[in-house]
Design a protein around this motif. Structure first.
Motif, short mmCIF file in Angstrom:
data_model
loop_
_atom_site.label_atom_id
_atom_site.label_comp_id
_atom_site.label_asym_id
_atom_site.label_seq_id
_atom_site.Cartn_x
_atom_site.Cartn_y
_atom_site.Cartn_z
N ARG A 46 1.03 -1.10 -0.12
CA ARG A 46 -0.05 0.10 0.13
C ARG A 46 0.91 1.18 -0.02
O ARG A 46 1.85 1.40 0.89
N HIS A 47 0.48 2.04 -1.01
CA HIS A 47 1.52 3.14 -1.06
C HIS A 47 0.22 4.39 -1.61
O HIS A 47 -0.39 4.32 -2.60
N ASP A 48 0.02 5.50 -0.70
CA ASP A 48 -0.68 6.65 -1.02
C ASP A 48 -0.03 7.37 -2.04
O ASP A 48 1.31 7.65 -2.11
N THR A 92 3.19 6.39 -8.70
CA THR A 92 2.86 6.82 -7.61
C THR A 92 2.55 8.30 -7.59
O THR A 92 2.17 8.62 -6.41
#
Length: 131
Positions: A25-27, A105
């Motif tokens: 999980r990577h915002d 991202t």
């Protein structure tokens, strides 16, 4: 997404993903774009005809969050095409390069948009002058 939604995604993917796939999980990181656009209007159009609002809405739509927003390059030509609505002869965009995300991202959000207009100096459209 919320922690509960993330847990649901992990549970779903655990049942369906290949063993070599690892979920992280990577915002996403928001990058800001500031634009100043000048619409050069055809001489035969009425400047009160909501052309600026229509062009502004179309440019904002280029930067709108969508399913393919992450890592998306926003080309100056995409902005030009969006701003060149009916009644616009050509467009000046005060930006020198495309908006390029460093990786998947990141995404661009339009922070400031200034749209102005003036009439074109060209008087003939669609006709070629002979020399």
């Amino acid at each position: 997404i919320t922690s509960v939604e993330w847990d649901n995604v992990k549970a779903y993917m655990k049942r369906r993903k290949h063993a070599a796939v690892r979920l992280v999980r990577h915002d996403p990181t928001k990058l800001y774009a500031d634009l100043q656009i000048t619409l050069i209007l055809k001489v035969d159009v009425d400047a009160n005809k909501d052309i600026i609002a229509e062009a502004e809405s179309a440019v904002r739509d280029v930067f709108a969050r969508k399913h393919d927003t992450l890592g998306k390059r926003i080309a100056i030509s995409d902005i030009f095409d969006a701003a060149k609505v009916e009644g616009v002869d050509y467009v000046f965009i005060d930006a020198h390069d495309d908006f390029i995300c460093p990786d998947v991202t990141h995404y661009y959000e339009l922070r400031n948009l200034v749209v102005s207009s003036r009439y074109s100096e060209r008087s003939l459209y669609g006709e070629r002058t002979r020399l």
